[in-house]
Enzyme design. Structure first.
Site, mmCIF file in Angstrom:
data_model
loop_
_atom_site.group_PDB
_atom_site.id
_atom_site.type_symbol
_atom_site.label_atom_id
_atom_site.label_comp_id
_atom_site.label_asym_id
_atom_site.label_seq_id
_atom_site.Cartn_x
_atom_site.Cartn_y
_atom_site.Cartn_z
ATOM 1 N N LYS A 41 0.835 -1.202 0.000
ATOM 2 C CA LYS A 41 0.000 0.000 0.000
ATOM 3 C C LYS A 41 0.871 1.253 0.000
ATOM 4 O O LYS A 41 2.065 1.200 0.289
ATOM 5 C CB LYS A 41 -0.906 -0.002 1.233
ATOM 6 C CG LYS A 41 -0.159 0.054 2.562
ATOM 7 C CD LYS A 41 -1.109 0.033 3.733
ATOM 8 C CE LYS A 41 -0.343 0.113 5.048
ATOM 9 N NZ LYS A 41 -1.235 0.190 6.212
ATOM 10 N N ARG A 139 -11.121 0.790 14.561
ATOM 11 C CA ARG A 139 -10.967 1.503 13.290
ATOM 12 C C ARG A 139 -11.884 0.819 12.292
ATOM 13 O O ARG A 139 -13.098 0.751 12.498
ATOM 14 C CB ARG A 139 -9.483 1.475 12.886
ATOM 15 C CG ARG A 139 -9.037 2.599 11.982
ATOM 16 C CD ARG A 139 -7.538 2.590 11.783
ATOM 17 N NE ARG A 139 -7.062 1.364 11.140
ATOM 18 C CZ ARG A 139 -5.786 1.122 10.850
ATOM 19 N NH1 ARG A 139 -4.854 2.000 11.168
ATOM 20 N NH2 ARG A 139 -5.431 -0.006 10.245
ATOM 21 N N TYR A 273 15.100 30.384 6.283
ATOM 22 C CA TYR A 273 13.980 31.168 6.791
ATOM 23 C C TYR A 273 14.012 31.295 8.311
ATOM 24 O O TYR A 273 14.228 30.323 9.028
ATOM 25 C CB TYR A 273 12.662 30.528 6.381
ATOM 26 C CG TYR A 273 12.379 30.558 4.901
ATOM 27 C CD1 TYR A 273 12.376 31.751 4.193
ATOM 28 C CD2 TYR A 273 12.116 29.384 4.208
ATOM 29 C CE1 TYR A 273 12.115 31.776 2.823
ATOM 30 C CE2 TYR A 273 11.843 29.387 2.847
ATOM 31 C CZ TYR A 273 11.851 30.601 2.160
ATOM 32 O OH TYR A 273 11.589 30.618 0.816
ATOM 33 N N MET A 321 10.915 24.265 1.135
ATOM 34 C CA MET A 321 10.156 23.386 0.259
ATOM 35 C C MET A 321 11.053 22.558 -0.659
ATOM 36 O O MET A 321 10.773 21.383 -0.907
ATOM 37 C CB MET A 321 9.169 24.194 -0.578
ATOM 38 C CG MET A 321 8.292 23.327 -1.478
ATOM 39 S SD MET A 321 7.080 24.280 -2.423
ATOM 40 C CE MET A 321 5.973 24.823 -1.125
#
Length: 387
Positions: A41, A139, A273, A321
């Protein structure tokens, strides 16, 4: 994106299919009496679903497991033969396509049973279904109070020739925590729910509850089939259980990048940053062209480890990013030299577990989140070939 290239790349995730196949064989040895489902998956936990599924089958996996119907259908469309199971459905899902592709489809409630039987009726074929029991994960799955009705209706559909109940299964909540008090009650609940279904006339091919930690440490949970996920990729399901080497496993993914820039910097220079890192003196900075847009966790800003020029380094300042900076401490590698973010650890490079610790998360997330901008390059170290 899967690549077979020789030109230099900005970054690459090397996927060692030889290691993956060896991991499958090692995991099978932990559960020699059970069939093996290779769980692929989420694009095989970021490793590439189709190549991984093929390699796992080469190593002896009898089943392939996917979360969504779309994943399972993609596997079948790629020519993967044999049993493919999927378990995460929503109303209106591609049930008919699943029936026609001979998937084993999980059913957790009456709405899903109604939709799959209607799909079987429309296609004129018998659907293969597996009933999922919620034994305490809370779940997906059918709770014990609703189990008799689901079993009764599934048997009714089976008598009508619309479905065949091929399996009964469940999933652990805390098998990765040794001795957790939920493990024994979940296992007992599963046995009771299986016994009830079989007493009513269900004759499953497989009963299964063992995930990676169950496969590795709880032999009483193996039943007819085990479903290793993260362990197949050479990552321990929990540091509390042991290291990959403790279980005879080897990490499959190695993440590399090429330095985009190396430059001299004065002391007192704010880096990235927010200027959360300021150079303590004259130094050399290296620019690594990977960022959170590629799946590098921003939470590892200032803490993420990597190997450059044979030395461990740490992310300097915030991860952006597309890039982050490393303080090289005056060393001067060249632009284009290799930075290894994580791998097996053989050459001193960090592991995915190291990045998980630096990010406050689990190693599952580190490998799974590596994005499509990073090419996967497939190698088989055992056969010294790339494809």
């Amino acid at each position: 994106m899967n690549e077979n290239v020789t030109a230099p790349l900005r970054a690459r995730a090397e996927i060692d299919l030889g290691a993956l196949k060896a991991n499958v064989r090692s995991l099978r040895a932990h559960a020699p009496g059970a069939a093996f489902m290779a769980v692929v998956k989420a694009d095989a936990y970021g490793h590439g679903m189709i190549p991984v599924a093929r390699a796992a089958k080469e190593a002896g996996a009898e089943w392939i497991g996917a979360a969504t119907a779309e994943e399972a259908l993609e596997l079948r469309a790629a020519g993967l033969p044999g049993r493919i199971m999927c378990w995460l459905w929503v109303p209106g899902g591609p049930w008919r396509e699943g029936v026609e592709a001979d998937l084993d489809m999980s059913v957790s409630g009456l709405w899903a049973l109604r939709e799959v039987t209607e799909a079987a009726r429309e296609s004129g074929r018998t659907a293969r279904i597996q009933l999922k029991a919620d034994t305490g994960l809370g779940r997906n799955g059918c709770l014990p109070a609703d189990w008799p009705e689901l079993v009764r209706e599934a048997l009714r559909a089976q008598a009508a020739g619309l479905v065949t109940v091929t399996g009964l299964w469940s999933h652990f909540a805390c098998a990765d925590e040794p001795g957790h008090p939920s493990i024994a009650p979940q296992l007992e609940c599963f046995r009771e729910m299986v016994a009830y279904a079989e007493g009513e006339g269900v004759t499953p091919e497989v009963r299964h509850i063992a995930n990676s930690p169950g496969t590795l440490t709880l032999p009483e949970t193996h039943f007819d089939l085990v479903r290793p996920g993260i362990a197949m990729y050479g990552i321990s399901p929990s540091p509390a259980l042991g290291t990959p080497a403790d279980f005879g496993l080897r990490p499959v993914m190695t993440l590399k990048a090429r330095l985009a820039l190396v430059k001299h910097a004065p002391g007192g220079l704010g880096v990235s940053y927010g200027h959360h890192y300021v150079t303590p003196g004259e130094t050399t900075l290296g620019l690594v062209p990977l960022g959170y847009g590629d799946g590098i966790p921003r939470h590892a800003s200032g803490t993420g480890p990597l190997l450059i020029g044979g030395k461990r380094r740490t992310v300097a300042g915030r991860i952006a990013m597309d890039q982050f900076v490393v303080d090289l401490g005056g060393d001067e590698p060249a632009a284009g030299d290799e930075a290894v973010l994580f791998g097996p650890g053989d050459a001193g490079e960090p592991t995915a577990e190291d990045w998980a610790a630096a990010s406050g998360t689990i190693a599952y997330e580190i490998v799974t989140r590596i994005g499509s901008r990073v090419p996967r390059v497939y190698v088989d170290a055992g056969q010294n070939r790339t494809f």
